[in-house]
Write an enzyme that holds these catalytic residues in place. Sequence first.
Site, mmCIF file in Angstrom:
data_model
loop_
_atom_site.group_PDB
_atom_site.id
_atom_site.type_symbol
_atom_site.label_atom_id
_atom_site.label_comp_id
_atom_site.label_asym_id
_atom_site.label_seq_id
_atom_site.Cartn_x
_atom_site.Cartn_y
_atom_site.Cartn_z
ATOM 1 N N SER A 174 -8.041 -2.003 1.014
ATOM 2 C CA SER A 174 -6.693 -2.277 0.515
ATOM 3 C C SER A 174 -5.956 -0.958 0.217
ATOM 4 C CB SER A 174 -6.777 -3.183 -0.717
ATOM 5 O OG SER A 174 -5.499 -3.615 -1.123
ATOM 6 N N ASP A 267 -3.397 -12.518 5.636
ATOM 7 C CA ASP A 267 -3.025 -11.395 4.770
ATOM 8 C C ASP A 267 -1.646 -10.905 5.183
ATOM 9 O OD1 ASP A 267 -2.831 -9.106 3.237
ATOM 10 O OD2 ASP A 267 -4.398 -8.005 4.300
ATOM 11 N N HIS A 296 -5.861 -11.614 1.901
ATOM 12 C CA HIS A 296 -6.047 -10.203 1.560
ATOM 13 C C HIS A 296 -7.312 -9.996 0.737
ATOM 14 C CE1 HIS A 296 -4.806 -6.059 0.897
ATOM 15 N NE2 HIS A 296 -5.106 -6.204 -0.381
#
Length: 332
Positions: A174, A267, A296
């Site tokens: 991320s 995502d 995500h």
Amino acid sequence: MNPALSELVEVATKIVLSLNLQLPTAAPAPGQSVEEWVKEVAGHRKIIDNMFPAPPSPPFNGTIEIIAASAERKWGARVYSPHGKTINRPAVVMFHGGGFWMAGGETMANVSDPICQLLAENLGAVVLAVDYRLAPEFKYPAAVEDCQDSFDWLVNSATRLGIDPERIALYGVSSGGNMAAVTALRIVAGQTSRPRAVVLMVPALDLTGLEAMADVEHKDFAPDVVERLYENYLPIGTNRADPYVSPGLAPDLSGFPPTFIVVGEYDMLRDQGIRFASRLNDAGIPAQARRYEMTHGIAEPATTQAFNDDVLKVLRNAFSETSGDPATWFVG
């Protein structure tokens, strides 16, 4: 979205909504002292970090060394060294996620421990999990400086740790994916020891907002929340198109290491990873973006197993003494 994943997403969403979570402000409010603001930020961070208890992990077949931050070294770390071979080992530098502002310290250890153990034991690799400085107290470029410094530290510690400095991979999740990509760009620009490979997990690669996010069925974060995260991370006036802020927009990718990108089908950052892999390929860099049935941050156990298996395959190929053409490292 399949029913099982949809149910997981629904449960997670209800939990998050019930907590009425709040993001910190990017700076002290008028009349608020810096000390009061730092304490307030820590309180917000603790509420969210408490959502990530230590997952069950089997005993690690190796040693874990704790590296404390200091006045000279601003970042801390955990060094996972598997038992067995003690020289010429590969290594992985792990940059955790957390929206640039959370999941550090003890939470980093809890969240990162399973994947760090998995990488160390299955690859025979030393894994450096980096506890870099967090926004909003420490804004850009503090975190990226810590991440590059951690790579340089690992290279300089190669003899002590028994690793091969030519076989080091970067792995970022991320916002940590942003760190990994930026670190690779900075290393290539500085012409230091280049990472052998880069793995990006649901990475945030474009902080400008100029390229549309994926219109997916479920959004882990509302667009305004994402913008708040970026505002907390970046000083006012920062050029968001700078490659060291938005590595997905870097105009020159020459010399970038071979890269494997895990993207979630649901995502909203999905297309950033796909575009980056395409741009790397256009620049002659072996790269692959592979899509998985996940959001995500939410995946079924079978999906987690699938992308972990693929990451291990790519890194095992990259670290092989006879690795050959990097284009052959990826999964079919």
